[in-house]
Enzyme design. Structure first.
Site, PDB file in Angstrom:
ATOM      1  N   LYS A  13       0.828  -1.208   0.000  1.00 39.97           N
ATOM      2  CA  LYS A  13       0.000   0.000   0.000  1.00 39.97           C
ATOM      3  C   LYS A  13       0.864   1.259   0.000  1.00 39.97           C
ATOM      4  CE  LYS A  13      -2.018  -1.124   3.884  1.00 39.97           C
ATOM      5  NZ  LYS A  13      -1.316  -2.390   4.163  1.00 39.97           N
ATOM      6  N   ARG A  88      -9.546   0.734   8.730  1.00 41.04           N
ATOM      7  CA  ARG A  88      -9.100  -0.644   8.965  1.00 41.04           C
ATOM      8  C   ARG A  88     -10.140  -1.459   9.693  1.00 41.04           C
ATOM      9  NH1 ARG A  88      -3.293   0.300   8.862  1.00 41.04           N
ATOM     10  NH2 ARG A  88      -2.222  -1.667   9.064  1.00 41.04           N
ATOM     11  N   ARG A 123      11.995  -5.765   4.661  1.00 41.83           N
ATOM     12  CA  ARG A 123      11.746  -4.313   4.631  1.00 41.83           C
ATOM     13  C   ARG A 123      12.691  -3.583   5.591  1.00 41.83           C
ATOM     14  NH1 ARG A 123       5.925  -1.841   5.386  1.00 41.83           N
ATOM     15  NH2 ARG A 123       5.897  -3.172   7.215  1.00 41.83           N
ATOM     16  N   ARG A 156      11.451  -2.362  11.178  1.00 45.63           N
ATOM     17  CA  ARG A 156      10.348  -1.958  12.045  1.00 45.63           C
ATOM     18  C   ARG A 156      10.135  -3.030  13.109  1.00 45.63           C
ATOM     19  NH1 ARG A 156       5.312  -0.030   8.339  1.00 45.63           N
ATOM     20  NH2 ARG A 156       4.154  -1.278   9.834  1.00 45.63           N
ATOM     21  N   ARG A 167      -0.348  -9.669  12.933  1.00 46.71           N
ATOM     22  CA  ARG A 167      -0.955  -8.576  12.146  1.00 46.71           C
ATOM     23  C   ARG A 167      -1.831  -9.144  11.032  1.00 46.71           C
ATOM     24  NH1 ARG A 167       4.138  -5.318  10.411  1.00 46.71           N
ATOM     25  NH2 ARG A 167       2.699  -3.918   9.339  1.00 46.71           N
TER      26      ARG A 167
HETATM   27  P1  AP5 Z   1       4.887  -1.607   1.823  1.00 46.48           P
HETATM   28  O1  AP5 Z   1       4.539  -0.790   0.633  1.00 46.48           O
HETATM   29  O2  AP5 Z   1       5.606  -0.937   2.939  1.00 46.48           O
HETATM   30  O3  AP5 Z   1       3.561  -2.340   2.345  1.00 46.48           O
HETATM   31  P2  AP5 Z   1       2.326  -1.776   3.156  1.00 46.48           P
HETATM   32  O4  AP5 Z   1       1.111  -2.453   2.601  1.00 46.48           O
HETATM   33  O5  AP5 Z   1       2.329  -0.282   3.174  1.00 46.48           O
HETATM   34  O6  AP5 Z   1       2.680  -2.403   4.552  1.00 46.48           O
HETATM   35  P3  AP5 Z   1       2.640  -1.835   6.014  1.00 46.48           P
HETATM   36  O7  AP5 Z   1       3.314  -2.841   6.886  1.00 46.48           O
HETATM   37  O8  AP5 Z   1       3.153  -0.428   6.110  1.00 46.48           O
HETATM   38  O9  AP5 Z   1       1.133  -1.853   6.255  1.00 46.48           O
HETATM   39  P4  AP5 Z   1       0.414  -1.984   7.547  1.00 46.48           P
HETATM   40  O10 AP5 Z   1      -0.913  -1.679   6.999  1.00 46.48           O
HETATM   41  O11 AP5 Z   1       0.451  -3.178   8.363  1.00 46.48           O
HETATM   42  O12 AP5 Z   1       1.195  -0.966   8.490  1.00 46.48           O
HETATM   43  P5  AP5 Z   1       0.877   0.518   8.903  1.00 46.48           P
HETATM   44  O13 AP5 Z   1       2.139   1.261   8.868  1.00 46.48           O
HETATM   45  O14 AP5 Z   1      -0.284   1.048   8.140  1.00 46.48           O
HETATM   46  O15 AP5 Z   1       5.685  -2.904   1.326  1.00 46.48           O
HETATM   47  C1  AP5 Z   1       6.214  -3.829   2.271  1.00 46.48           C
HETATM   48  C2  AP5 Z   1       7.638  -4.244   1.811  1.00 46.48           C
HETATM   49  O16 AP5 Z   1       7.543  -4.946   0.581  1.00 46.48           O
HETATM   50  C3  AP5 Z   1       8.563  -3.044   1.555  1.00 46.48           C
HETATM   51  O17 AP5 Z   1       9.873  -3.383   1.923  1.00 46.48           O
HETATM   52  C4  AP5 Z   1       8.478  -2.843   0.028  1.00 46.48           C
HETATM   53  O18 AP5 Z   1       9.683  -2.313  -0.465  1.00 46.48           O
HETATM   54  C5  AP5 Z   1       8.253  -4.273  -0.470  1.00 46.48           C
HETATM   55  N1  AP5 Z   1       7.397  -4.328  -1.651  1.00 46.48           N
HETATM   56  C6  AP5 Z   1       6.302  -3.590  -1.942  1.00 46.48           C
HETATM   57  N2  AP5 Z   1       5.751  -3.983  -3.112  1.00 46.48           N
HETATM   58  C7  AP5 Z   1       6.508  -5.019  -3.568  1.00 46.48           C
HETATM   59  C8  AP5 Z   1       6.457  -5.870  -4.714  1.00 46.48           C
HETATM   60  N3  AP5 Z   1       5.509  -5.758  -5.664  1.00 46.48           N
HETATM   61  N4  AP5 Z   1       7.397  -6.828  -4.837  1.00 46.48           N
HETATM   62  C9  AP5 Z   1       8.376  -6.989  -3.907  1.00 46.48           C
HETATM   63  N5  AP5 Z   1       8.483  -6.204  -2.802  1.00 46.48           N
HETATM   64  C10 AP5 Z   1       7.566  -5.241  -2.623  1.00 46.48           C
HETATM   65  O19 AP5 Z   1       0.377   0.311  10.391  1.00 46.48           O
HETATM   66  C11 AP5 Z   1       1.261  -0.076  11.416  1.00 46.48           C
HETATM   67  C12 AP5 Z   1       0.505  -0.203  12.721  1.00 46.48           C
HETATM   68  O20 AP5 Z   1      -0.096   1.080  13.067  1.00 46.48           O
HETATM   69  C13 AP5 Z   1      -0.702  -1.167  12.694  1.00 46.48           C
HETATM   70  O21 AP5 Z   1      -0.305  -2.501  12.941  1.00 46.48           O
HETATM   71  C14 AP5 Z   1      -1.568  -0.584  13.815  1.00 46.48           C
HETATM   72  O22 AP5 Z   1      -1.098  -0.949  15.064  1.00 46.48           O
HETATM   73  C15 AP5 Z   1      -1.393   0.903  13.634  1.00 46.48           C
HETATM   74  N6  AP5 Z   1      -2.397   1.477  12.724  1.00 46.48           N
HETATM   75  C16 AP5 Z   1      -2.160   2.077  11.518  1.00 46.48           C
HETATM   76  N7  AP5 Z   1      -3.314   2.462  10.942  1.00 46.48           N
HETATM   77  C17 AP5 Z   1      -4.311   2.084  11.803  1.00 46.48           C
HETATM   78  C18 AP5 Z   1      -5.727   2.193  11.774  1.00 46.48           C
HETATM   79  N8  AP5 Z   1      -6.368   2.758  10.732  1.00 46.48           N
HETATM   80  N9  AP5 Z   1      -6.430   1.691  12.812  1.00 46.48           N
HETATM   81  C19 AP5 Z   1      -5.806   1.138  13.873  1.00 46.48           C
HETATM   82  N10 AP5 Z   1      -4.466   0.995  13.967  1.00 46.48           N
HETATM   83  C20 AP5 Z   1      -3.717   1.470  12.944  1.00 46.48           C
END
Ligand code: AP5
Length: 210
Positions: A13, A88, A123, A156, A167
């Protein structure tokens, strides 16, 4: 355009949001990044959120809804935005509706759980500017420091395998029902999130036009 990126942790994402936001000249709003910044800066919200994020749980709805309400009222959101990681839960999606935000498209980036675990283990984030890399797929020049600012690349805390598995459980139980929520509204579009990053960006552009 007002867009939501939906998908499991590590589905890509953030990676795709950055590219599409640049193409459309709109901001990308990541609740995860806002929470990580609050944790790093030791704010009250950050202190309250850390136990949730580090164990892979969701931060309470009222906290993230407050974050989004404040962020969407800023000037740069007037011409559209991408929400990365929000909503979410169904109550978060309902809160967005109640704010009167009319979403144009919800893009679901679909990737199998087995691929996710491999992606997360590779990552790395810059501890200074937050830029995101992958040891294999998006390496920095030396895989230790950031190409943009020279900061150290770190893992992270919630990317440890045991936390990633938790997760994913949380995603399937609490976030996946949003597919049905937005499908009923007729605005859900799915793209295959496996494979080449540029090809996935092209698929997203195509579904945004549909
Ligand atoms: P990346 O693009 O970073 O993936 P992502 O989907 O953004 O993953 P996140 O881990 O950031 O999502 P998340 O939703 O769990 O975490 P968030 O920060 O929102 O890609 C991942 C890796 O793969 C990278 O290294 C990238 O380079 C690689 N990659 C990407 N595309 C690729 C491809 N096609 N091929 C190969 N490699 C690839 O949330 C973190 C925490 O915050 C949550 O767990 C929760 O505790 C809290 N939080 C955040 N938002 C909320 C909410 N709305 N409600 C409640 N808690 C929340």
């Amino acid at each position: 355009m007002k867009i939501i990126f939906l998908g499991a942790p590590g589905a890509g994402k953030g990676t795709q949001a950055e590219k599409i936001a640049e193409l459309l000249s709109i901001p990308t709003i990541s609740t995860g990044a806002i929470i990580r910044s609050a944790i790093k800066n030791g704010t009250e919200m950050g202190k309250a959120a850390i136990a949730y994020t580090e164990s892979g749980k969701l931060v309470p709805d009222e906290v993230v809804i407050g974050i989004i309400k404040e962020r969407l009222s800023e000037d740069d959101c007037k011409n559209g935005f991408i929400l990365d990681g929000f909503p979410r839960t169904v109550p978060q999606a309902e809160a967005l509706d109640n704010l009167g935000v009319a979403i144009d498209k919800v893009v679901d980036i679909d990737v199998d759980d087995s691929v996710i675990v491999e992606r997360m283990s590779g990552r790395r984030l810059c501890e200074k500017c937050g830029a995101s890399y992958h040891l294999k797929y998006i390496p920095s020049k030396d895989n230790k420091t950031c190409d943009k600012c020279g900061g150290n690349l770190i893992m992270r805390p919630d990317d440890k395998e045991e936390v990633v598995l938790d997760r994913l459980k949380v995603y399937h139980a609490q976030t996946e029902p949003l597919k049905d929520f937005y499908s009923k509204k007729g605005i859900l579009r799915s793209v295959d999130g496996r494979g080449d990053i540029a090809a996935i960006t092209a698929s997203i552009i195509e579904v945004l036009r549909s």
